[in-house]
Design an enzyme around this catalytic site. Structure first.
Site, PDB file in Angstrom:
ATOM      1  N   ASP A 250      -3.434  10.782  36.997  1.00  0.00           N
ATOM      2  CA  ASP A 250      -3.541  12.212  36.688  1.00  0.00           C
ATOM      3  C   ASP A 250      -4.340  12.316  35.394  1.00  0.00           C
ATOM      4  O   ASP A 250      -4.629  11.297  34.746  1.00  0.00           O
ATOM      5  CB  ASP A 250      -2.130  12.815  36.494  1.00  0.00           C
ATOM      6  CG  ASP A 250      -2.172  14.283  36.116  1.00  0.00           C
ATOM      7  OD1 ASP A 250      -2.912  15.046  36.749  1.00  0.00           O
ATOM      8  OD2 ASP A 250      -1.462  14.687  35.168  1.00  0.00           O
ATOM      9  N   SER A 251      -4.638  13.541  34.982  1.00  0.00           N
ATOM     10  CA  SER A 251      -5.332  13.724  33.702  1.00  0.00           C
ATOM     11  C   SER A 251      -4.401  13.438  32.521  1.00  0.00           C
ATOM     12  O   SER A 251      -4.877  13.216  31.412  1.00  0.00           O
ATOM     13  CB  SER A 251      -5.845  15.161  33.614  1.00  0.00           C
ATOM     14  OG  SER A 251      -4.751  16.048  33.713  1.00  0.00           O
TER      15      SER A 251
ATOM     16  N   CYS B 116      -2.699  14.402  40.997  1.00  0.00           N
ATOM     17  CA  CYS B 116      -3.322  15.497  40.253  1.00  0.00           C
ATOM     18  C   CYS B 116      -3.923  16.473  41.252  1.00  0.00           C
ATOM     19  O   CYS B 116      -4.738  16.071  42.103  1.00  0.00           O
ATOM     20  CB  CYS B 116      -4.415  14.914  39.356  1.00  0.00           C
ATOM     21  SG  CYS B 116      -5.430  16.164  38.530  1.00  0.00           S
TER      22      CYS B 116
ATOM     23  N   GLU C 197       1.422  19.862  27.713  1.00  0.00           N
ATOM     24  CA  GLU C 197       0.971  18.672  26.973  1.00  0.00           C
ATOM     25  C   GLU C 197       1.285  18.796  25.476  1.00  0.00           C
ATOM     26  O   GLU C 197       1.492  17.803  24.792  1.00  0.00           O
ATOM     27  CB  GLU C 197      -0.527  18.431  27.190  1.00  0.00           C
ATOM     28  CG  GLU C 197      -0.893  17.989  28.605  1.00  0.00           C
ATOM     29  CD  GLU C 197      -0.574  16.519  28.916  1.00  0.00           C
ATOM     30  OE1 GLU C 197      -0.428  15.714  27.979  1.00  0.00           O
ATOM     31  OE2 GLU C 197      -0.461  16.182  30.117  1.00  0.00           O
TER      32      GLU C 197
ATOM     33  N   CYS D 175      -0.441  22.372  40.706  1.00  0.00           N
ATOM     34  CA  CYS D 175      -0.826  21.451  39.635  1.00  0.00           C
ATOM     35  C   CYS D 175       0.413  20.624  39.322  1.00  0.00           C
ATOM     36  O   CYS D 175       1.515  21.176  39.209  1.00  0.00           O
ATOM     37  CB  CYS D 175      -1.259  22.247  38.416  1.00  0.00           C
ATOM     38  SG  CYS D 175      -1.418  21.263  36.911  1.00  0.00           S
TER      39      CYS D 175
ATOM     40  N   HIS E 129       1.460  19.287  36.770  1.00  0.00           N
ATOM     41  CA  HIS E 129       2.151  19.577  35.508  1.00  0.00           C
ATOM     42  C   HIS E 129       3.226  20.660  35.702  1.00  0.00           C
ATOM     43  O   HIS E 129       4.207  20.704  34.968  1.00  0.00           O
ATOM     44  CB  HIS E 129       1.161  20.107  34.454  1.00  0.00           C
ATOM     45  CG  HIS E 129       0.373  19.057  33.730  1.00  0.00           C
ATOM     46  ND1 HIS E 129      -0.656  18.380  34.328  1.00  0.00           N
ATOM     47  CD2 HIS E 129       0.467  18.581  32.459  1.00  0.00           C
ATOM     48  CE1 HIS E 129      -1.183  17.531  33.442  1.00  0.00           C
ATOM     49  NE2 HIS E 129      -0.510  17.631  32.308  1.00  0.00           N
TER      50      HIS E 129
HETATM   51  N1  DGL Z   1      -1.923  17.708  36.669  1.00  0.00           N
HETATM   52  C1  DGL Z   1      -3.218  18.262  36.896  1.00  0.00           C
HETATM   53  C2  DGL Z   1      -3.313  18.966  38.195  1.00  0.00           C
HETATM   54  O1  DGL Z   1      -2.479  18.676  39.031  1.00  0.00           O
HETATM   55  C3  DGL Z   1      -3.941  18.459  35.735  1.00  0.00           C
HETATM   56  C4  DGL Z   1      -4.611  19.581  35.265  1.00  0.00           C
HETATM   57  C5  DGL Z   1      -5.544  19.471  34.130  1.00  0.00           C
HETATM   58  O2  DGL Z   1      -5.758  18.399  33.583  1.00  0.00           O
HETATM   59  O3  DGL Z   1      -6.093  20.529  33.851  1.00  0.00           O
HETATM   60  O4  DGL Z   1      -4.151  19.785  38.457  1.00  0.00           O
END
Ligand code: DGL
Length: 254
Positions: A10-11, A73, A148, A182, A184
């Protein structure tokens, strides 16, 4: 049986919500997780950039000899999955399809990052299984930084949740399920649920992905030994300390 680890990325820490669901369902599996904290957030980047970042991660995970790669992600699944799947021989799984194929509601809300919403990936995926679904999608660009930056419990957070959720017009659209598009967002699940009310179901894409992958492992005889106690190995492309702090807050024992 296949004893190699499952790669996941993921990011940042969002994909750890996915990893948690996998660990619950697959306690015998080893996992190697990569958080691309150097390039977070993906949600406001172009598809070209996201593909470039994801490709580096895929190459890294391949050097770790993983048996498959889970894109934990939503944004990377929406923008980079097709490219990666075409280019690499290893099994790469996105986080959108497993949910899209089980959603039977007439009116569905999707909340996700800007890049995901712009890609229309959720509309395409849901409509390929449920062509008559009415889908209302909105981007919630502040959610990832709130998470975050450890501001989940901040007194300002409910205000932004209310702002974004109001754009779904739940009363008039009659939305019965909202996809947390997402990875997150499950970290804000309780506050979002409070805002939308308990008659609306929030869909956790990590949980559905884990069930789908477990089926795949079993069908292809790829599970690790049932006596094995699964392990996790975490990597981040920048500021590993903050990443580790977030992981600890999420209940990871590291
Ligand atoms: N967890 C990400 C997603 O599912 C990350 C979003 C991001 O880095 O903007 O989209």
């Amino acid at each position: 049986m296949n004893k190699r680890a499952i790669g996941m990325f993921d990011s940042g820490c969002g994909g750890l919500t996915v990893l948690k669901e996998y660990m619950k369902l697959m306690p015998n599996e080893d996992f190697i997780y990569f958080g691309d904290t150097a390039h977070l957030p993906y949600g406001d980047k172009s598809p070209e950039k996201i593909i470039e970042y994801c490709e580096e991660i895929v190459k890294f995970l391949i050097t770790k000899d993983v048996k498959m790669i889970i894109i934990a992600c939503g944004t990377a699944s929406a923008t980079a999955y097709e490219y990666l799947k075409e280019k690499y021989d290893i099994e790469i799984r996105n986080i959108i399809t497993p949910t899209a194929q089980i959603l039977e509601d007439k009116s569905i809300g999707v909340i996700a990052t800007k890049a995901t919403i712009k890609s229309n990936a959720w509309e395409k995926a849901i409509h390929s299984f449920n062509p008559n679904a009415n889908i209302t999608s909105i981007a919630c660009p502040l959610f990832v930084p709130i998470i975050e930056e450890c501001l989940i419990e901040n007194e300002g957070t409910p205000y932004f949740i209310k702002e974004y959720i109001s754009k779904l017009n739940i009363e008039s659209t009659k939305i019965s399920s909202i996809v947390l598009g997402c990875t997150h967002y499950p970290l804000l699940k309780d506050q979002i649920q409070e805002e939308v009310g308990f008659q609306v179901q929030l869909i956790d894409i990590g949980e559905i992905s884990a069930k789908d992958t477990l089926k795949y492992l079993n069908a292809n005889n790829l599970q690790n030994n049932s006596d094995h106690v699964g392990t996790i190995e975490l990597f981040a492309s920048d500021d590993f300390e903050s990443f580790k702090e977030n992981a600890k807050k999420m209940g990871f024992k590291i």
